[in-house]
Scaffold this active site. Sequence first.
Site, PDB file in Angstrom:
ATOM      1  N   HIS A  95      -7.941  -7.982   5.330  1.00 48.00           N
ATOM      2  CA  HIS A  95      -7.826  -7.027   6.495  1.00 48.00           C
ATOM      3  C   HIS A  95      -8.185  -7.808   7.670  1.00 48.00           C
ATOM      4  CE1 HIS A  95      -7.678  -3.372   8.591  1.00 48.00           C
ATOM      5  NE2 HIS A  95      -6.985  -2.694   7.465  1.00 48.00           N
TER       6      HIS A  95
ATOM      7  N   THR B 160      -6.324   0.928   6.907  1.00 51.88           N
ATOM      8  CA  THR B 160      -7.554   1.017   6.252  1.00 51.88           C
ATOM      9  C   THR B 160      -9.000   0.721   7.058  1.00 51.88           C
ATOM     10  OG1 THR B 160      -6.116   0.284   4.358  1.00 51.88           O
ATOM     11  CG2 THR B 160      -8.671   0.678   3.940  1.00 51.88           C
TER      12      THR B 160
ATOM     13  N   HIS C  59       0.873  -1.103   0.041  1.00 51.05           N
ATOM     14  CA  HIS C  59      -0.055   0.112   0.032  1.00 51.05           C
ATOM     15  C   HIS C  59       0.859   1.345  -0.044  1.00 51.05           C
ATOM     16  CE1 HIS C  59      -3.721   2.119   1.791  1.00 51.05           C
ATOM     17  NE2 HIS C  59      -3.045   2.793   0.820  1.00 51.05           N
TER      18      HIS C  59
HETATM   19  N1  PXP Z   1      -6.252  -5.615   1.914  1.00 49.46           N
HETATM   20  C1  PXP Z   1      -6.253  -4.263   1.923  1.00 49.46           C
HETATM   21  C2  PXP Z   1      -7.146  -3.493   0.964  1.00 49.46           C
HETATM   22  C3  PXP Z   1      -5.736  -3.704   3.095  1.00 49.46           C
HETATM   23  O1  PXP Z   1      -5.786  -2.286   2.982  1.00 49.46           O
HETATM   24  C4  PXP Z   1      -4.793  -4.311   3.890  1.00 49.46           C
HETATM   25  C5  PXP Z   1      -4.213  -3.528   4.694  1.00 49.46           C
HETATM   26  O2  PXP Z   1      -3.029  -2.689   4.207  1.00 49.46           O
HETATM   27  C6  PXP Z   1      -4.748  -5.537   3.835  1.00 49.46           C
HETATM   28  C7  PXP Z   1      -5.662  -6.212   2.934  1.00 49.46           C
HETATM   29  C8  PXP Z   1      -3.927  -6.316   4.679  1.00 49.46           C
HETATM   30  O3  PXP Z   1      -4.553  -6.277   6.183  1.00 49.46           O
HETATM   31  P1  PXP Z   1      -3.798  -6.859   7.511  1.00 49.46           P
HETATM   32  O4  PXP Z   1      -2.389  -6.137   7.458  1.00 49.46           O
HETATM   33  O5  PXP Z   1      -4.717  -6.557   8.617  1.00 49.46           O
HETATM   34  O6  PXP Z   1      -3.602  -8.293   7.095  1.00 49.46           O
END
Ligand code: PXP
Length: 239
Positions: free
Chosen positions: A191, A101, A43
């Site tokens: 997420h 996010t 990201h």
């Molecule tokens: N998917 C999206 C769209 C995200 O914004 C994020 C966090 O950057 C993730 C997946 C990964 O989330 P986590 O770090 O909680 O596994």
Amino acid sequence: MPRLGVNVDHVATVRQARGTTEPDPVTAAALAELAGAGGITVHLREDRRHIQDRDLEVLRRTVQTRLNLEMAATEEMVGIALRVRPDCVTLVPEKRQELTTEGGLDVIGQAAALTATVERLRAAGIFVSLFVDPDLAQIGAAQKTGTDAIEIHTGLYCDAKTPQKQASELVKIEQAVRIGRQLELAVHAGHGLNYHNVRAVVALGGIEEFNIGHSIVSRAVLVGMERAVREMVTLIEGG
Ligand code: PXP
């Protein structure tokens, strides 16, 4: 078989804490691929708090699987995506003050702007995914933008404090996957997924890609700690 996209943002978070060159998310990405990751996700935030432009550019040259760039649908980020050409762009909402996010896109409220962004990215041959809550109206609006995929926000399921709340959030994800597939969209999810909560989501079936970052990087720190300390003890005591 679903693929795992490993999000290496928080390797960069540790590096940025000192402003040095280690640990390098590019090296972490290579190791993730050696271990079987089907993709690498980063990201690039407006405030560059973890991933830097250099990381994205080097990853574009080194990632052997699929490079997925999560970004806000801003003019700056679209320009970067069109120049660097990741395999996939996942459009996410972004607020400066948030720790991470916080939810899916308001596709209904931003339909015209998102449709234009999706069109520009797809015209450049980039596969596009929209990060959405497991909300059927938002998923319907996502399909109308012409996106290739949706990524279902699993955060509320992951953060649920009771088994009942977790079960009801899982049902919403299941319905979202079903609708997404009926609309002929590729379905991704992510997420908050970790070593305890991921299996129930995998068991739903129909999800092509899981994007997971924080729990994997957290575990890597712990499972790697013993070896890292032994190596330093050997240098100090052995010297
Ligand atoms: N998917 C999206 C769209 C995200 O914004 C994020 C966090 O950057 C993730 C997946 C990964 O989330 P986590 O770090 O909680 O596994």
